[in-house]
Design a protein around this motif. Sequence first.
Motif, PDB file in Angstrom:
ATOM      1  N   GLN A  58      41.249  48.774  42.630  1.00 55.04           N
ATOM      2  CA  GLN A  58      40.330  47.802  43.203  1.00 55.04           C
ATOM      3  C   GLN A  58      39.485  48.451  44.289  1.00 55.04           C
ATOM      4  OE1 GLN A  58      40.280  44.911  41.772  1.00 55.04           O
ATOM      5  NE2 GLN A  58      38.965  43.675  43.092  1.00 55.04           N
ATOM      6  N   VAL A  59      38.225  48.103  44.312  1.00 55.30           N
ATOM      7  CA  VAL A  59      37.296  48.620  45.308  1.00 55.30           C
ATOM      8  C   VAL A  59      36.973  47.495  46.280  1.00 55.30           C
ATOM      9  CG1 VAL A  59      35.017  49.615  45.676  1.00 55.30           C
ATOM     10  CG2 VAL A  59      36.338  50.233  43.629  1.00 55.30           C
ATOM     11  N   ALA A  69      30.783  49.866  49.864  1.00 57.41           N
ATOM     12  CA  ALA A  69      32.003  49.949  49.061  1.00 57.41           C
ATOM     13  C   ALA A  69      32.978  50.920  49.721  1.00 57.41           C
ATOM     14  CB  ALA A  69      31.676  50.420  47.649  1.00 57.41           C
ATOM     15  N   SER A  70      34.254  50.719  49.434  1.00 62.04           N
ATOM     16  CA  SER A  70      35.292  51.531  50.079  1.00 62.04           C
ATOM     17  C   SER A  70      35.353  52.956  49.535  1.00 62.04           C
ATOM     18  CB  SER A  70      36.659  50.861  49.919  1.00 62.04           C
ATOM     19  OG  SER A  70      36.956  50.626  48.557  1.00 62.04           O
ATOM     20  N   ARG A  71      34.755  53.164  48.368  1.00 57.94           N
ATOM     21  CA  ARG A  71      34.667  54.518  47.825  1.00 57.94           C
ATOM     22  C   ARG A  71      33.517  54.572  46.839  1.00 57.94           C
ATOM     23  NH1 ARG A  71      39.521  52.432  45.764  1.00 57.94           N
ATOM     24  NH2 ARG A  71      39.594  52.121  43.504  1.00 57.94           N
ATOM     25  N   TYR A  72      33.221  55.775  46.390  1.00 57.99           N
ATOM     26  CA  TYR A  72      32.099  55.952  45.480  1.00 57.99           C
ATOM     27  C   TYR A  72      32.369  55.245  44.150  1.00 57.99           C
ATOM     28  CZ  TYR A  72      28.747  57.947  42.287  1.00 57.99           C
ATOM     29  OH  TYR A  72      27.765  58.074  41.349  1.00 57.99           O
ATOM     30  N   PHE A 127      33.756  53.103  37.384  1.00 56.59           N
ATOM     31  CA  PHE A 127      33.418  54.011  36.294  1.00 56.59           C
ATOM     32  C   PHE A 127      32.638  53.235  35.253  1.00 56.59           C
ATOM     33  CE2 PHE A 127      36.022  57.220  38.039  1.00 56.59           C
ATOM     34  CZ  PHE A 127      37.221  56.655  38.428  1.00 56.59           C
ATOM     35  N   GLY A 128      31.513  53.778  34.833  1.00 60.77           N
ATOM     36  CA  GLY A 128      30.714  53.117  33.821  1.00 60.77           C
ATOM     37  C   GLY A 128      29.392  52.645  34.366  1.00 60.77           C
ATOM     38  N   ASP A 141      33.471  43.618  34.208  1.00 58.39           N
ATOM     39  CA  ASP A 141      33.311  45.083  34.205  1.00 58.39           C
ATOM     40  C   ASP A 141      33.392  45.656  35.623  1.00 58.39           C
ATOM     41  OD1 ASP A 141      30.866  45.445  31.492  1.00 58.39           O
ATOM     42  OD2 ASP A 141      33.056  45.299  31.495  1.00 58.39           O
ATOM     43  N   TYR A 142      33.197  44.798  36.603  1.00 58.37           N
ATOM     44  CA  TYR A 142      33.162  45.245  37.990  1.00 58.37           C
ATOM     45  C   TYR A 142      34.549  45.109  38.626  1.00 58.37           C
ATOM     46  CZ  TYR A 142      28.152  45.151  37.295  1.00 58.37           C
ATOM     47  OH  TYR A 142      26.895  45.382  36.806  1.00 58.37           O
TER      48      TYR A 142
END
Length: 120
Positions: A1-2, A24-27, A97-98, A106-107
Motif C-alpha cells: 500500500q502506498v 506519495a510515500s514512495r515512487y 507498477f503499471g 488498479d491504484y
Amino acid sequence: QVTVVESGGGSVQAGGSLKLSCEASRYTTCMAWFRQAPGKERKRVASQFGDATLFYDDLVRARFTISRDKAKNTLSLQMNNLKPEDTAMYYCAAREFGSCTNIETDYNGWGQGTQVTVSS
C-alpha cells in the motif's frame, strides 16, 4: 500500500484558479487525479505515467495542468479558468507498477480527498 496525502483545494469564483498538491510515500509509475461530483461516479481527470505520458480528460484539457516531481514523489494539479461544473471532491491516486488507467482498483494508494467548490 502506498500512502498518499493531498493538500490544496478550497472555494473560488468562476474563472479563478486553484492548485492541488499530492505526495506519495514512495515512487510509483503512475500518479493521477480523479474527481467525484455529488451524485456522479469518480472519474480520472489527469495523470502522468512514467516520465512524460500525460492524460487529460476532455473537460479539463487546456485548463488544467499536472506537474510531477519524481524525486519528491509529488504531483500537482494547476486548475485555471475554473467553472462551476468543476466543483467536486478531488482525489490523488498512485499506482506503484503499471500505467495509468480509469480503473480505481488498479491504484494501490488513494488520498483522503480535497474539496474544490467553484461558484458562479
